[in-house]
Design a protein around this motif. Structure first.
Motif, mmCIF file in Angstrom:
data_model
loop_
_atom_site.group_PDB
_atom_site.id
_atom_site.type_symbol
_atom_site.label_atom_id
_atom_site.label_comp_id
_atom_site.label_asym_id
_atom_site.label_seq_id
_atom_site.Cartn_x
_atom_site.Cartn_y
_atom_site.Cartn_z
ATOM 1 N N HIS A 39 4.894 3.232 1.968
ATOM 2 C CA HIS A 39 6.178 3.443 1.290
ATOM 3 C C HIS A 39 7.121 4.333 2.091
ATOM 4 O O HIS A 39 8.263 3.940 2.358
ATOM 5 N N ASP A 40 6.680 5.528 2.449
ATOM 6 C CA ASP A 40 7.566 6.456 3.160
ATOM 7 C C ASP A 40 8.051 5.892 4.495
ATOM 8 O O ASP A 40 9.246 5.994 4.802
ATOM 9 N N ASP B 82 5.492 8.075 14.876
ATOM 10 C CA ASP B 82 4.192 7.829 14.243
ATOM 11 C C ASP B 82 3.673 6.419 14.521
ATOM 12 O O ASP B 82 2.471 6.212 14.689
ATOM 13 N N ASP C 193 0.850 -1.187 0.000
ATOM 14 C CA ASP C 193 0.000 0.000 0.000
ATOM 15 C C ASP C 193 0.893 1.248 0.000
ATOM 16 O O ASP C 193 1.863 1.338 0.758
ATOM 17 N N LYS C 194 0.564 2.210 -0.829
ATOM 18 C CA LYS C 194 1.382 3.424 -0.999
ATOM 19 C C LYS C 194 1.610 4.171 0.314
ATOM 20 O O LYS C 194 2.670 4.764 0.515
ATOM 21 N N LYS C 195 0.645 4.115 1.223
ATOM 22 C CA LYS C 195 0.808 4.828 2.494
ATOM 23 C C LYS C 195 1.928 4.240 3.354
ATOM 24 O O LYS C 195 2.403 4.893 4.281
#
Length: 103
Positions: A36-37, A95, A32-34
């Protein structure tokens, strides 16, 4: 203006990941792209520590690793590091509430 530095830090972690591991970078794209970071942030941090141990033979590795650890500890307290890789990781650490013992 910290958000600009945080974005630069994320980019540094991404560049580090892509520069050191094309296969890992390719695999991240399947997630999921969320994620990646945060994954780039973790990989960049681990890669930098590993680089100190594996590659910096002409330098005082113990001193470099101690400095790296000290900077990480400060970043946890201050929620910022001037080192963009550590800054990126400390954000992920906070986070995702990573247990310090896991680091």
């Amino acid at each position: 203006m910290k958000h600009i530095f945080d974005n630069v830090s994320k980019k540094c972690s991404k560049i580090t990941t892509q520069s050191y591991s094309t296969s890992f970078s390719f695999g991240i794209r399947a997630l999921d792209k969320k994620l990646h970071d945060p994954i780039y942030g973790i990989y960049g941090f681990v890669r930098l520590a590993d680089e100190i141990v594996d590659s910096f033979h002409r330098y005082n590795k113990k001193e470099l690793l101690d400095d790296f650890e000290d900077e990480f500890k400060k970043s946890i307290e201050n929620k910022i590091s001037i080192n963009p890789i550590i800054n990126s990781f400390q954000k992920v650490y906070h986070d995702y509430q990573i247990d310090y013992e896991l680091v």
